[in-house]
Design an enzyme around this catalytic site. Structure first.
Site, short mmCIF file in Angstrom:
data_model
loop_
_atom_site.label_atom_id
_atom_site.label_comp_id
_atom_site.label_asym_id
_atom_site.label_seq_id
_atom_site.Cartn_x
_atom_site.Cartn_y
_atom_site.Cartn_z
N ASP A 168 -4.63 23.61 -20.31
CA ASP A 168 -4.86 22.30 -21.07
C ASP A 168 -3.58 22.40 -21.97
O ASP A 168 -3.32 23.58 -22.57
CB ASP A 168 -5.96 22.40 -21.83
CG ASP A 168 -7.16 22.35 -21.24
OD1 ASP A 168 -7.24 21.67 -20.16
OD2 ASP A 168 -8.45 23.16 -21.57
N GLU B 59 -8.82 13.22 -18.75
CA GLU B 59 -8.38 14.52 -19.23
C GLU B 59 -6.84 14.44 -19.23
O GLU B 59 -6.29 15.35 -18.23
CB GLU B 59 -9.07 15.76 -18.88
CG GLU B 59 -10.34 15.92 -19.24
CD GLU B 59 -10.90 17.31 -19.21
OE1 GLU B 59 -10.22 18.41 -18.93
OE2 GLU B 59 -12.17 17.40 -19.28
N HIS C 27 -10.79 26.53 -15.10
CA HIS C 27 -9.98 27.33 -15.73
C HIS C 27 -10.25 28.75 -15.34
O HIS C 27 -9.64 29.61 -15.58
CB HIS C 27 -10.48 27.14 -17.16
CG HIS C 27 -9.88 26.15 -17.84
ND1 HIS C 27 -8.51 25.95 -18.22
CD2 HIS C 27 -10.30 24.75 -17.98
CE1 HIS C 27 -8.28 24.70 -19.16
NE2 HIS C 27 -9.30 23.98 -18.72
ZN LIG Z 1 -9.05 22.09 -18.86
#
Ligand SMILES: [Zn+2]
Length: 198
Positions: free
Chosen positions: A112, A161, A105
């Site tokens: 996300d 994820e 990030h």
């Molecule tokens: Zn992330």
């Protein structure tokens, strides 16, 4: 293109590859004009691609999407990580948050994404939502990679994820899609990065 230079869209950050310098700040951050929760800050190229991807998702029937979390600075990551250390200890923190300087990030190239309305936000079941399934199949067309696939935790060091996408540009994303190589570590012949160096 470099996998070491933090300004490169191919930079590889993982638990064995801290950004250099660790306090790196991208020079071309912009606010992405899409629905968002946290500040929708990304590098310009990634922001433009995100706008195009959200629009295509809607047109192609996946439904609405929201940017949950985008760029996080070194100092923000220090706060987030130290918060986890305080509540869960170092091992607990490492399982839930990247250490400062190690997070994708911080490159301004990672995002996300959740569905709108929110369903399974930041949970594995996001992968089964129409948005999650559409992203998994189509993100490469916009230069994004599903960075932490379900079966690659020993390689990436991160659990599945389905919401975390990393901008790598259309040529590389397309080549990875075509060849079926799903992690940057494997594509670039890098060592697996299951954990931080002792
Ligand atoms: Zn992330």
């Amino acid at each position: 293109m470099s996998i070491d230079d933090p300004t490169s869209i191919w930079v590889v950050a993982n638990k064995l590859r801290q950004l250099t310098p660790p306090t790196y700040v991208p020079s071309d951050l912009v606010e992405t004009p899409v629905p968002h929760l946290n500040p929708p800050t990304l590098r310009k190229e990634a922001a433009d691609a995100m706008v195009a991807m959200f629009a295509a998702g809607k047109v192609e029937g996946a439904g609405g999407m929201q940017l949950q979390s985008a760029y996080r600075s070194y100092s923000v990551q220090v706060k987030v990580y130290n918060g986890y250390v305080a509540s869960a200890g170092k091992a607990g923190a490492d399982s839930q948050s990247a250490r400062p300087g190690f997070s994708e990030h911080q490159t301004g190239l990672a995002a996300d994404i959740s569905s709108l309305p929110l369903t399974c936000a930041l949970q594995a079941c996001f992968g089964q939502t129409p948005q999650g399934m559409w992203l998994a199949a189509n993100a490469y067309r916009f230069g994004f990679l599903l960075r932490y696939p379900a079966d690659k935790t020993p390689v990436t060091g991160y659990i599945y994820e389905p919401w975390h996408f990393r901008y790598i540009g259309i040529p590389l994303a397309t080549e990875m899609h075509t060849t079926g190589v799903t992690t940057l570590e494997e594509f670039f012949g890098l060592p697996a990065a299951p954990d931080y160096a002792p």
